[in-house]
Design a protein around this motif. Structure first.
Motif, mmCIF file in Angstrom:
data_model
loop_
_atom_site.group_PDB
_atom_site.id
_atom_site.type_symbol
_atom_site.label_atom_id
_atom_site.label_comp_id
_atom_site.label_asym_id
_atom_site.label_seq_id
_atom_site.Cartn_x
_atom_site.Cartn_y
_atom_site.Cartn_z
ATOM 1 N N ALA A 67 -44.139 4.389 -45.870
ATOM 2 C CA ALA A 67 -44.333 5.187 -46.963
ATOM 3 C C ALA A 67 -44.149 4.199 -48.102
ATOM 4 N N ALA A 68 -43.424 3.202 -48.126
ATOM 5 C CA ALA A 68 -43.126 2.043 -49.171
ATOM 6 C C ALA A 68 -44.346 1.220 -49.209
ATOM 7 N N ASN A 69 -45.189 0.990 -48.010
ATOM 8 C CA ASN A 69 -46.233 0.070 -48.257
ATOM 9 C C ASN A 69 -45.719 -1.423 -48.195
ATOM 10 N N LEU A 70 -44.603 -1.760 -47.342
ATOM 11 C CA LEU A 70 -44.086 -3.025 -47.413
ATOM 12 C C LEU A 70 -45.197 -4.145 -46.869
ATOM 13 N N PRO A 71 -44.805 -5.417 -47.563
ATOM 14 C CA PRO A 71 -45.560 -6.361 -47.040
ATOM 15 C C PRO A 71 -45.238 -6.859 -45.573
ATOM 16 N N MET A 72 -46.238 -7.495 -44.853
ATOM 17 C CA MET A 72 -45.815 -7.873 -43.428
ATOM 18 C C MET A 72 -44.770 -8.489 -43.203
ATOM 19 N N GLN A 73 -44.253 -9.531 -44.259
ATOM 20 C CA GLN A 73 -43.252 -10.247 -43.760
ATOM 21 C C GLN A 73 -41.799 -9.708 -43.921
ATOM 22 N N SER A 74 -42.119 -8.505 -44.866
ATOM 23 C CA SER A 74 -40.882 -7.740 -44.568
ATOM 24 C C SER A 74 -40.870 -6.724 -43.656
ATOM 25 N N ILE A 75 -41.896 -6.051 -42.957
ATOM 26 C CA ILE A 75 -42.021 -5.540 -41.767
ATOM 27 C C ILE A 75 -41.385 -6.094 -40.719
ATOM 28 N N GLU A 76 -41.792 -7.506 -40.538
ATOM 29 C CA GLU A 76 -41.255 -8.494 -39.436
ATOM 30 C C GLU A 76 -39.863 -8.721 -39.427
ATOM 31 N N TYR A 77 -39.348 -8.843 -40.694
ATOM 32 C CA TYR A 77 -37.955 -8.872 -40.846
ATOM 33 C C TYR A 77 -37.159 -7.877 -40.387
ATOM 34 N N ILE A 78 -37.673 -6.581 -40.913
ATOM 35 C CA ILE A 78 -37.031 -5.392 -40.526
ATOM 36 C C ILE A 78 -36.717 -5.151 -39.006
ATOM 37 N N TYR A 79 -37.976 -5.304 -38.289
ATOM 38 C CA TYR A 79 -38.086 -4.969 -37.062
ATOM 39 C C TYR A 79 -37.548 -5.965 -35.996
ATOM 40 N N THR A 80 -37.577 -7.371 -36.265
ATOM 41 C CA THR A 80 -36.986 -8.196 -35.435
ATOM 42 C C THR A 80 -35.310 -8.126 -35.560
ATOM 43 N N GLY A 81 -34.839 -7.658 -36.693
ATOM 44 C CA GLY A 81 -33.566 -7.432 -36.807
ATOM 45 C C GLY A 81 -32.994 -6.367 -36.090
ATOM 46 N N GLU A 82 -33.944 -5.001 -35.905
ATOM 47 C CA GLU A 82 -33.629 -3.862 -35.169
ATOM 48 C C GLU A 82 -33.420 -4.281 -33.774
ATOM 49 N N LEU A 83 -34.618 -4.967 -33.321
ATOM 50 C CA LEU A 83 -34.789 -5.291 -31.819
ATOM 51 C C LEU A 83 -33.569 -6.154 -31.405
ATOM 52 N N PHE A 84 -33.030 -7.031 -32.299
ATOM 53 C CA PHE A 84 -31.991 -7.767 -31.910
ATOM 54 C C PHE A 84 -30.833 -7.103 -31.705
ATOM 55 N N HIS A 85 -30.463 -6.229 -32.729
ATOM 56 C CA HIS A 85 -29.545 -5.136 -32.399
ATOM 57 C C HIS A 85 -29.420 -4.304 -31.076
ATOM 58 N N TRP A 86 -30.529 -3.637 -30.949
ATOM 59 C CA TRP A 86 -30.727 -3.033 -29.592
ATOM 60 C C TRP A 86 -30.350 -4.063 -28.444
ATOM 61 N N LEU A 87 -30.918 -5.318 -28.467
ATOM 62 C CA LEU A 87 -30.652 -6.159 -27.348
ATOM 63 C C LEU A 87 -29.227 -6.650 -27.187
ATOM 64 N N ILE A 88 -28.721 -6.776 -28.266
ATOM 65 C CA ILE A 88 -27.264 -7.456 -28.283
ATOM 66 C C ILE A 88 -26.373 -6.226 -27.755
ATOM 67 N N ILE A 89 -26.509 -5.241 -27.669
ATOM 68 C CA ILE A 89 -25.551 -4.015 -27.428
ATOM 69 C C ILE A 89 -25.248 -4.055 -25.720
ATOM 70 N N LYS A 90 -26.374 -4.867 -25.074
ATOM 71 C CA LYS A 90 -26.073 -5.337 -23.751
ATOM 72 C C LYS A 90 -25.273 -6.597 -23.461
ATOM 73 N N LYS A 91 -24.937 -7.112 -24.652
ATOM 74 C CA LYS A 91 -24.107 -8.415 -24.574
ATOM 75 C C LYS A 91 -22.652 -8.169 -25.161
ATOM 76 N N GLN A 92 -22.359 -7.090 -25.185
ATOM 77 C CA GLN A 92 -21.073 -6.751 -25.630
ATOM 78 C C GLN A 92 -20.828 -7.119 -27.182
ATOM 79 N N GLY A 93 -22.078 -6.477 -27.829
ATOM 80 C CA GLY A 93 -21.906 -6.709 -29.489
ATOM 81 C C GLY A 93 -22.612 -5.530 -29.824
ATOM 82 N N CYS A 94 -22.665 -5.692 -31.414
ATOM 83 C CA CYS A 94 -23.361 -4.703 -32.194
ATOM 84 C C CYS A 94 -23.309 -5.198 -33.542
ATOM 85 N N MET A 95 -24.312 -4.608 -34.515
ATOM 86 C CA MET A 95 -24.329 -4.913 -35.729
ATOM 87 C C MET A 95 -23.698 -3.863 -36.590
#
Length: 249
Positions: A67-95
């Motif tokens: 809805a905010a019509n974010l630029p593509m570089q912000s979209i990538e920044y947000i979703y790479t961070g979210e994916l990293f969080h999901w994946l690190i949960i399997k490594k005894q970690g979290c954000m």
């Protein structure tokens, strides 16, 4: 890492939160944030413990839904961070959505809703302690159990700022902040901390196995870490009030 044209994929090896990570990035915002985490040791891509390689079409789809019509570089920044969080949960970690400041090798996390003033508070720690204080991450540090203890690590994903360092320190305390005209802090028990903690981390179900990991991390972190609730103004007195109560050494 050489600057690349925006929108052109580039795969690089990184070391984040003590893990070997391979990321394919399209935009310079995330590339620049991640420069501090470029791998310093020699290892092959197939040795990666985490891989982030989202298709450009995914970012385009997410932008269309934004809805905010974010630029593509912000979209990538947000979703790479979210994916990293999901994946690190399997490594005894979290954000944990928090601002993390390290003083004398212990990291103190100040967690709160956006706009409460957690970043302002930790910036005051920098003013008070000078070079003794390091902002490990201003928005999304990683908590990870390794070497028989919980450690806090910097990550490239630090919210709206670039305040992050590729360092780690032992978890000293978690403080849940709220604004107040007077500075006060008290220790809280696990039962009081659970809803405050869950509000600031991933809690959506990614399946039974993933939720089990999330809850297991929660239990281990909260039962082994000093927990506090603090009302504060934005003054040096607030730093003194917090540090005198939560300091580990």
């Amino acid at each position: 890492m050489e600057q690349m044209t925006e929108g052109i994929p580039q795969k690089e090896r990184y070391e984040i939160a003590g893990l070997k990570v391979v990321m394919t990035l399209y935009y310079n915002r995330t590339r620049n944030q991640a420069k501090k985490y470029l791998a310093k040791s020699s290892w092959k891509e197939e040795e990666a413990e985490i891989e982030i390689s989202l298709e450009h079409s995914f970012y385009e789809e997410m932008r269309e839904q934004s809805a905010a019509n974010l630029p593509m570089q912000s979209i990538e920044y947000i979703y790479t961070g979210e994916l990293f969080h999901w994946l690190i949960i399997k490594k005894q970690g979290c954000m944990l959505h928090s601002s993390a400041v390290m003083v004398d090798d212990y990291v103190y996390l100040f967690s709160a809703d956006s706009g409460t003033g957690k970043s302002t508070h930790t910036s005051l720690w920098k003013e008070h302690f000078g070079n003794r204080a390091v902002i490990v991450n201003d928005d999304k540090p990683v908590l990870r159990f390794t070497d028989d203890a919980w450690y806090v690590y910097g990550t490239p994903w630090s919210g709206k700022t670039d305040l992050n360092e590729n360092v780690r320190g032992k978890l000293g305390a978690i403080v849940f902040l709220e604004r107040s005209k007077e500075n006060h802090i008290r220790e809280i028990d696990v039962a009081e901390a659970i809803p405050l903690y869950m509000k600031q981390t991933i809690h959506q179900s990614g399946g039974v196995e993933q939720m089990d990991r999330i809850l297991d991390n929660l239990e281990k972190i909260l039962t082994s870490t000093p927990l506090y609730r603090m009302g504060c103004d934005m003054s040096d007195e607030a730093v003194v009030t917090a540090y005198e109560k939560i300091r580990r050494i």
